[in-house]
Design an enzyme around this catalytic site. Sequence first.
Site, PDB file in Angstrom:
ATOM      1  CG  HIS A  78      51.196  26.400 -15.347  1.00  0.00           C
ATOM      2  ND1 HIS A  78      51.311  26.462 -13.966  1.00  0.00           N
ATOM      3  CD2 HIS A  78      52.454  26.162 -15.799  1.00  0.00           C
ATOM      4  CE1 HIS A  78      52.566  26.284 -13.623  1.00  0.00           C
ATOM      5  NE2 HIS A  78      53.289  26.094 -14.711  1.00  0.00           N
ATOM      6  CG  ASP A 109      48.712  26.223 -11.770  1.00  0.00           C
ATOM      7  OD1 ASP A 109      48.521  25.477 -12.756  1.00  0.00           O
ATOM      8  OD2 ASP A 109      49.709  26.960 -11.669  1.00  0.00           O
ATOM      9  CB  SER A 187      55.462  24.199 -13.375  1.00  0.00           C
ATOM     10  OG  SER A 187      55.853  25.541 -13.313  1.00  0.00           O
TER      11      SER A 187
END
Length: 502
Positions: A78, A109, A187
Amino acid sequence: PTAPQGPHSALGVRGLDTHAMAAPDTVKELADSFEAVIKVFTVAASPNWFMPWQTKQQRESTGSGFIIEGRRILTNAHCVADQSHVMIRKHGDPMKYTARIVAVGHECDLALLTTDDERFWEGTSPLPLGGIPELQDPVAVIGYPTGGDNISVSVGVVSRVEPQQYTHGATSLLAIQIDAAINPGNSGGPAILNHQVVGVAFQSLEGAENIGFIIPVPIIEHFLEDVRRNNGFYQGFPALGINCQALENRQLRRYYGMRKGESGVLISKIRPLTDAANKLQSHDVILELDGQRVGNDGTVPFRNRERISFDWILSKKYAGDKCVLKVLRDGERMDVAVEAQPLEQLVPIQMYDLLPRYFIYAGLIFVPLTQPYLHEYGEDWYNTSPRKLCDRALYWEQQEKGQELVILSQVLQDTSNQGFETLCNLMVIECNGSKVRNLSHLAELMEEGKGKPFQKLILEDNRVIVLDTAMAEQCHRGILQRHRIDVDVALQGTEPYVRSVW
């Protein structure tokens, strides 16, 4: 590149050399890892699914990543989804380097980046992958969260290890819950324990404080091995394509002839176009999966008296691998080998890094139904999008290979299509007397119909569209020019932007 090797348990989970509760890494020990932690700068532009010939305004975002063996950088998918330009920066280095995508797995992901600039790799060393930490083990999440530009360290303990919903990929895979805050920008950063990476930070629990999730090493290794096997492409996690019902009710177990001490789950539904559809039957009882006894609640032994959904065994398979199921059918116990494959959705759930496909004729815009199309109705798309389309997206399944649900997305009004503007968001059933299989098939049927005086479309609810072919051909180019549409047919839009092989 190959996945790191090490001692494995019977379930294939590589263990860490830890005692009951590992000591946290000191600041000095963590500092040795800083050189491998990368800040990722992304410029992205998502497609406009309502006007598929356009893209939305570009946006900028930052994330984290870290260097692994093979001169690659691991980060979250992402962080680079729909990217048009990616740059990376090392800790303590003021320079940004242009990066390129090696492989992306939106389902899990994860993404791999690299750079061809030799200056970036000077003085760097990869971080080794560890295994699944124990409950209450302390982990340090390193990354570049919002609120500052320098590297940041958050420390927490492992609270839970079980399958979780991956928000980006809309799938359920093994995840590790920790009580360290994972904020935007974190992230893709590594979670460190005993000088090894035990996970990749990827999401937090909305509305809760200090509850974050990391992607564990078995999922990372599966992604890396999948990419290696497929020459830079990611195929995804396979499945059997079955739905099961728990057998916790004693009368239910007796009815299906289960012996005392036996446990398992009941197959309630089998997806068409799967190997399971040819070898399993509804109301078969699955007693074992690859030699592991399945509990009445659908769980199998995991570790340290823990139990986990039997999907965990399937998540270690690759496309084309066989699963051996011990099933009970009509009182007979038998072993059945079923091939696991990534499931193809009738209505795709996510379409990152892909260009929309569409077909325009005389102002009628046809598109295949996808969930990203429904997402254009806003965050509350489940309630605000057309109810019939939403139900089909969530519950309908492919009945034949290549099947798509083609809808009339909108009508660019013109004399040739006057009165049809109220028929938007209806499914196209037939074109010129032939059943429509998918968008490409519709385009073929319309092209063949140009030699006829009229083109006839049957939509759902038996609605009818009839176009005067000569008038449609005459008006078509003018409609495109008025709306500044350069391409009226885009049938190969599902080709990914990225086809790199490292």
